[in-house]
Design an enzyme around this catalytic site. Sequence first.
Site, PDB file in Angstrom:
ATOM      1  N   LYS A 110     -11.208  -0.203   1.768  1.00 29.72           N
ATOM      2  CA  LYS A 110     -10.077  -1.784   2.739  1.00 29.72           C
ATOM      3  C   LYS A 110     -10.648  -3.131   3.378  1.00 29.72           C
ATOM      4  O   LYS A 110     -10.736  -3.338   3.530  1.00 29.72           O
ATOM      5  CB  LYS A 110      -9.215  -0.531   3.595  1.00 29.72           C
ATOM      6  CG  LYS A 110      -7.844  -0.335   2.429  1.00 29.72           C
ATOM      7  CD  LYS A 110      -6.685   0.150   3.470  1.00 29.72           C
ATOM      8  CE  LYS A 110      -5.723   0.533   2.717  1.00 29.72           C
ATOM      9  NZ  LYS A 110      -4.652   0.858   2.888  1.00 29.72           N
ATOM     10  N   LYS A 116      -4.230   0.880 -11.023  1.00 29.86           N
ATOM     11  CA  LYS A 116      -2.144   1.601 -10.893  1.00 29.86           C
ATOM     12  C   LYS A 116      -1.849   0.280 -10.537  1.00 29.86           C
ATOM     13  O   LYS A 116      -2.107  -1.488  -9.109  1.00 29.86           O
ATOM     14  CB  LYS A 116      -3.322   2.566  -9.467  1.00 29.86           C
ATOM     15  CG  LYS A 116      -2.138   3.311  -9.334  1.00 29.86           C
ATOM     16  CD  LYS A 116      -2.414   3.835  -8.159  1.00 29.86           C
ATOM     17  CE  LYS A 116      -1.658   3.135  -6.895  1.00 29.86           C
ATOM     18  NZ  LYS A 116      -1.722   4.523  -6.089  1.00 29.86           N
ATOM     19  N   LYS A 124       2.291  -1.721  -4.943  1.00 32.54           N
ATOM     20  CA  LYS A 124       2.976  -2.367  -4.333  1.00 32.54           C
ATOM     21  C   LYS A 124       2.623  -3.305  -3.652  1.00 32.54           C
ATOM     22  O   LYS A 124       3.296  -4.257  -3.256  1.00 32.54           O
ATOM     23  CB  LYS A 124       3.932  -1.264  -3.535  1.00 32.54           C
ATOM     24  CG  LYS A 124       3.762  -0.501  -2.569  1.00 32.54           C
ATOM     25  CD  LYS A 124       4.705   0.814  -1.708  1.00 32.54           C
ATOM     26  CE  LYS A 124       4.251   2.196  -1.654  1.00 32.54           C
ATOM     27  NZ  LYS A 124       2.737   1.942  -0.876  1.00 32.54           N
TER      28      LYS A 124
HETATM   29  P1  ATP Z   1      -0.134   0.253  -1.809  1.00 33.09           P
HETATM   30  O1  ATP Z   1      -0.376  -0.946  -2.682  1.00 33.09           O
HETATM   31  O2  ATP Z   1       0.145   0.938  -0.675  1.00 33.09           O
HETATM   32  O3  ATP Z   1      -1.954   1.288  -1.698  1.00 33.09           O
HETATM   33  P2  ATP Z   1       0.864   1.929  -4.069  1.00 33.09           P
HETATM   34  O4  ATP Z   1       1.729   1.335  -4.202  1.00 33.09           O
HETATM   35  O5  ATP Z   1      -0.749   2.180  -4.700  1.00 33.09           O
HETATM   36  O6  ATP Z   1       0.404   2.059  -2.245  1.00 33.09           O
HETATM   37  P3  ATP Z   1       0.963   4.514  -2.427  1.00 33.09           P
HETATM   38  O7  ATP Z   1       2.334   3.842  -1.267  1.00 33.09           O
HETATM   39  O8  ATP Z   1      -0.335   4.834  -1.556  1.00 33.09           O
HETATM   40  O9  ATP Z   1       1.251   3.516  -3.446  1.00 33.09           O
HETATM   41  O10 ATP Z   1       1.841   6.286  -3.354  1.00 33.09           O
HETATM   42  C1  ATP Z   1       2.674   6.987  -2.965  1.00 33.09           C
HETATM   43  C2  ATP Z   1       2.665   8.136  -3.722  1.00 33.09           C
HETATM   44  O11 ATP Z   1       3.093   7.388  -5.642  1.00 33.09           O
HETATM   45  C3  ATP Z   1       1.296   8.733  -3.858  1.00 33.09           C
HETATM   46  O12 ATP Z   1       1.675   9.807  -4.206  1.00 33.09           O
HETATM   47  C4  ATP Z   1       1.147   7.719  -5.454  1.00 33.09           C
HETATM   48  O13 ATP Z   1      -0.194   8.591  -5.997  1.00 33.09           O
HETATM   49  C5  ATP Z   1       2.068   7.480  -5.819  1.00 33.09           C
HETATM   50  N1  ATP Z   1       1.909   6.554  -6.766  1.00 33.09           N
HETATM   51  C6  ATP Z   1       1.886   5.479  -6.119  1.00 33.09           C
HETATM   52  N2  ATP Z   1       1.737   3.964  -7.233  1.00 33.09           N
HETATM   53  C7  ATP Z   1       1.600   4.925  -8.122  1.00 33.09           C
HETATM   54  C8  ATP Z   1       1.562   4.879  -9.768  1.00 33.09           C
HETATM   55  N3  ATP Z   1       0.723   3.466 -10.158  1.00 33.09           N
HETATM   56  N4  ATP Z   1       1.603   6.213 -10.743  1.00 33.09           N
HETATM   57  C9  ATP Z   1       1.389   6.871  -9.794  1.00 33.09           C
HETATM   58  N5  ATP Z   1       1.511   7.385  -9.113  1.00 33.09           N
HETATM   59  C10 ATP Z   1       1.761   6.722  -7.944  1.00 33.09           C
END
Ligand code: ATP
Length: 326
Positions: free
Chosen positions: A111, A192, A195
Amino acid sequence: MKRMLTGLQPSGELTIGSLMGGISQSVQYQDEYESFIFVPDMHTITVPQDPKELHERIKRNVALYIACGIDPDKNTIYIQSENFYHANLAWVLECNAYMGEASRMTQYKEKSQNMKNIPVGLFTYPILMAADILLYDTDYVPVGIDQKQHVELARDIATRFNNKYGETFKVPEPMIPKTTAKIMDLQNPTKKMSKSTQNQKGIIYLLDTEEVIRKKIASATTDSDNFVKYDAENKPGISNLLTIYAYFKKTTVEEVEEHFKDSNYKDFKGEVAKAVIEGLAPIKEKYKKLINSEKLDKILDEGREKVNALAEAKIKEVYHKVGLFR
Ligand code: ATP
Ligand code: LTN
């Protein structure tokens, strides 16, 4: 009953990835464990935020947790910033954590890579996360694999503190879901679905309208084959859509493959959109009823009261042990 605790950052609106990979795990566990689920909003300000948007998103996220099946009768639901003790404990833990171990956190390295001015909070973030966990004698922490290193740091800090000051913290264990497939970005299916991604075209938000969902799925990146088959390496886009369809239809990827073996991509995408729209409809319905209701505030007030009392007792114990207070 063992205690489980987790949080999803309000870094963006919740997506079908948050539902499939994060929230639905917590829903599955809620009968088995005493479950704490919170909005780690103080983590989110480690990178710049629009204050008004963040403020509104926090409550939207909570309403969505509940709309997705997190049962307020079975879970303690709260907002991190409404319990001041998280930051208090984080400070004491920071004084018992080392620059070396914090510098090894891969998420920090990633980051901060292209940042000119790196906020100190981004560096100490894993220690705040340790405080979130250790404050409540947590047994298990369900997180994605990217967060495992942070939970391990919490374990190291807890063990060190216990050795130095006497038994104080439970040493938590990460709980990494084995089976959840990673949901990929529709536009860039080797990445991935996140959000906080800027380009919204590849992300399906839980609150997207039917029209938007149809459009996003129709323009999802695929390949030039035009046959529906699961092959994550060579056909990542189609494989991702198969996974999404299987989840919303509560079936297996193999069955979906069989079902669509004679379909072209256009028809398949139409069916995927239909499945997602149908699957999200009850969630949206429940969300609408909750978002401006007194019930939501009551749930959050009760959550805050409960965790404040637990945290106050813990922080007093910790302060005494390290020699603070009169
Ligand atoms: P950020 O964009 O803030 O990094 P994120 O959307 O990638 O966030 P997190 O908040 O880091 O998601 O993830 C919360 C939970 O949801 C974690 O357990 C993560 O593994 C799961 N998760 C988030 N996005 C996915 C995805 N695209 N597929 C599977 N699991 C997900
Ligand atoms: N860092 C996590 C969110 C988070 C968390 C926690 C998860 C903050 N504190 C405590 C589990 C337990 C993330 O970004 N997904």
